[in-house]
Motif scaffolding. Structure first.
Motif: not given
Length: 267
Positions: A82-102
Motif C-alpha cells: 500500500v501507499h506507493g507514491v506515484p513518480n516518473e521513475v516507476t514505469i509499468l511493465k508486462d507482468g506487473d500488478v498495480i494496486s490503485i487506492d483512490c
C-alpha cells in the motif's frame, strides 16, 4: 471511540463520492499498460476527480513518519502492499500488478476504494492471488450486517485467504468512513468471529483486504516514509469497497463496474 451513524441522506452523499471513485478507477483502467509511469496515472486521476467537482482526499494527507502524501492516488506495484507514491521513475511493465487506492471528497463526504490491476500478461500464480483477495473482500462484506461484529468481517477475510496459503497483513486495517476518510472503528483483516465492535445499521466502513503471496511481514520504505513493501519481495494484492451496514445485507457504496467493463473480464 466515536462511531457516527449516517442518515439516509448522508449515505446517498457517500454513495455519490464512492461512485466517483469507481469511475476514476475505470478511467485509469483505460491507461494501465506497459510503458506508462505511475506519475502519469496520478495526473489522470487528479484531473478526472477535480473535473467532476471533487477533491482527491489523499493529496496532502498527513504522515506521522514524514511529510504529507504528495499525490492524488496510491500506486502500489508488485511487492508494494500500500501507499506507493506515484513518480516518473516507476514505469509499468508486462507482468506487473498495480494496486490503485483512490479517495474523493464530494459534497462533504468521502469515498474510498482500491483495485489491483494486471499489466499485460500476468502469471497464473499472481492472477490467483488477485482472485482470492477479491473474493475475500466480498466474503467480508457479507458479514457487514447489523447485529454482527467487526470480528466476523475480519475472520471471513482471514479464513478465505489463509486457506489458500496467503499472508494477511496485520499492521494495516480497514476503517470507518464518513465526513472524514478515517473514522472508527478499525476493520482488521484477521480476527475471531463474535469479537470486536457490534455493527449497527447505517455505520459506514471501508473493508480492504491486503494480502501477500508469501509471508505477511512488511516494512516501511525509509526513502519516502510512505511506501510499504513485503519483506520477502513477493507480490501483494489490495481490494477495497466502502459499504453501509444494513439489516440483512450490506450495501456496497463504491463500485468496480467501470473497471470490469474496461477489463472485459472478472478475476
Amino acid at each position: 471511540m466515536k462511531i457516527f451513524l449516517k442518515t439516509e441522506d448522508e449515505i446517498e452523499l457517500m454513495r455519490q463520492a464512492n461512485q466517483l471513485v469507481g469511475k476514476t478507477l475505470g478511467e485509469l483502467a483505460k491507461h494501465i499498460k506497459p510503458g506508462v509511469t505511475t506519475l502519469q496515472l496520478d495526473k489522470i486521476a487528479d484531473e478526472f476527480i477535480r473535473d467532476h467537482g471533487a477533491i482527491p482526499t489523499f493529496k496532502g494527507f498527513p504522515n506521522p513518519y514524514g511529510g504529507p502524501f504528495p499525490a492524488s492516488i496510491c500506486t502500489s506495484v508488485n511487492e508494494v502492499v500500500v501507499h506507493g507514491v506515484p513518480n516518473e521513475v516507476t514505469i509499468l511493465k508486462d507482468g506487473d500488478v498495480i494496486s490503485i487506492d483512490c479517495g474523493t471528497l464530494l459534497n462533504g463526504f468521502c469515498g474510498d476504494s482500491c483495485y489491483t490491476f494486471c499489466v499485460g500478461e500476468v502469471s497464473p500464480e499472481v492472477k490467483e492471488l488477485l482472485r482470492v483477495t477479491k473474493e475475500s473482500l466480498y466474503k467480508g462484506i457479507e458479514q457487514a450486517v447489523a447485529g454482527r461484529h467487526v470480528g466476523d468481517i475480519s475472520s471471513a477475510v482471514q479464513d478465505h485467504c489463509e486457506s489458500h496459503g496467503y499472508g494477511i497483513v496485520r499492521e494495516l486495517t480497514g476503517h470507518g468512513i464518513g465526513k472524514e476518510m478515517h473514522e472508527d472503528p478499525r476493520i482488521p483483516n484477521y480476527g475471531r468471529r463474535g469479537n470486536g465492535v457490534m455493527l449497527k445499521a447505517n455505520m459506514c466502513v471501508a473493508i480492504e483486504p491486503m494480502v501477500t503471496m508469501g509471508k505477511r511481514d512488511i516494512y516501511l520504505d525509509a526513502h519516502d516514509r510512505w511506501t510499504i513493501r513485503t519483506q520477502d519481495g513477493l507480490p501483494a494484492a489490495h481490494f477495497e469497497h466502502t459499504v453501509a451496514v444494513r439489516k440483512g445485507k450490506a450495501e456496497i457504496l463504491s463500485s468496480f463496474e467501470e473497471v470490469e467493463r474496461v477489463e472485459g473480464k472478472l478475476y
